[in-house]
Design a protein around this motif. Structure first.
Motif, PDB file in Angstrom:
ATOM      1  N   TYR A  62       1.737   6.724  -6.859  1.00 20.71           N
ATOM      2  CA  TYR A  62       0.736   7.748  -7.172  1.00 20.71           C
ATOM      3  C   TYR A  62       1.323   9.146  -6.968  1.00 20.71           C
ATOM      4  N   ALA A  63       2.032   9.345  -5.864  1.00 20.46           N
ATOM      5  CA  ALA A  63       2.624  10.659  -5.590  1.00 20.46           C
ATOM      6  C   ALA A  63       3.627  11.036  -6.675  1.00 20.46           C
ATOM      7  N   ARG A  84      -4.922   4.152  -8.135  1.00 21.89           N
ATOM      8  CA  ARG A  84      -4.322   3.940  -6.819  1.00 21.89           C
ATOM      9  C   ARG A  84      -5.325   3.289  -5.870  1.00 21.89           C
ATOM     10  N   ASP A  85      -6.544   3.802  -5.845  1.00 19.91           N
ATOM     11  CA  ASP A  85      -7.557   3.267  -4.934  1.00 19.91           C
ATOM     12  C   ASP A  85      -7.916   1.827  -5.277  1.00 19.91           C
ATOM     13  N   ILE A 109      -5.009  -0.371  -4.108  1.00 17.94           N
ATOM     14  CA  ILE A 109      -5.033  -0.532  -2.652  1.00 17.94           C
ATOM     15  C   ILE A 109      -6.162  -1.468  -2.242  1.00 17.94           C
ATOM     16  N   ILE A 115       0.843  -1.207   0.000  1.00 24.15           N
ATOM     17  CA  ILE A 115       0.000   0.000   0.000  1.00 24.15           C
ATOM     18  C   ILE A 115       0.873   1.250   0.000  1.00 24.15           C
ATOM     19  N   ALA A 121      -5.751   8.669  -9.263  1.00 23.35           N
ATOM     20  CA  ALA A 121      -6.345   8.401  -7.950  1.00 23.35           C
ATOM     21  C   ALA A 121      -7.215   7.142  -7.996  1.00 23.35           C
ATOM     22  N   ARG A 181       0.899   4.162  -2.912  1.00 28.31           N
ATOM     23  CA  ARG A 181       0.758   5.599  -2.625  1.00 28.31           C
ATOM     24  C   ARG A 181       1.970   6.381  -3.118  1.00 28.31           C
ATOM     25  N   SER A 182       3.144   5.795  -2.974  1.00 25.93           N
ATOM     26  CA  SER A 182       4.376   6.440  -3.435  1.00 25.93           C
ATOM     27  C   SER A 182       4.365   6.582  -4.961  1.00 25.93           C
TER      28      SER A 182
END
Length: 104
Positions: free
Chosen positions: A46-47, A88-89, A92, A39, A85, A43-44
């Motif tokens: 995505y950033a 990413r979601d 996850i 996870i 986003a 997130r990394s």
């Protein structure tokens, strides 16, 4: 408050959320270390995508002066951010569901 110490606002909020989850029938599931790491990686990634997207937008805006073209660039940027986003979601959610990471 078994130890008598006052609770922070965060602790009170977390208790309230736990009670709401219990009332709604939501179960808390502990994540494995591998899931937590996956996870964090999602997130990394995505950033990094967002940062790259911001750089590209700013570069394009610096050389674009027509209002219509600038609006189109910004609309495309918002669309890209929403897509990142969503990806990413979903990633996850798959990780939380126990699916193996496919590097998506």
């Amino acid at each position: 408050m078994s130890d008598g110490a006052p609770k922070s606002a965060f602790e009170l909020a977390m208790e309230k959320l736990r009670r709401q989850d219990e009332a709604a029938g939501v179960e808390a599931v502990a994540l494995s270390d591998d899931q937590v790491a996956a996870i964090a990686e999602a997130r990394s990634t995505y950033a990094a995508q967002v940062a790259e997207c911001e750089i590209l937008l700013n570069s394009a805006l610096a050389t674009t002066f027509e209002p219509e073209a600038r609006e189109e660039l910004q609309a495309n940027h918002r669309r890209d951010l929403a897509r990142y986003a969503t990806e990413r979601d979903r990633r996850i959610a798959r990780i939380r569901g126990g699916e193996a990471e496919g590097g998506g």
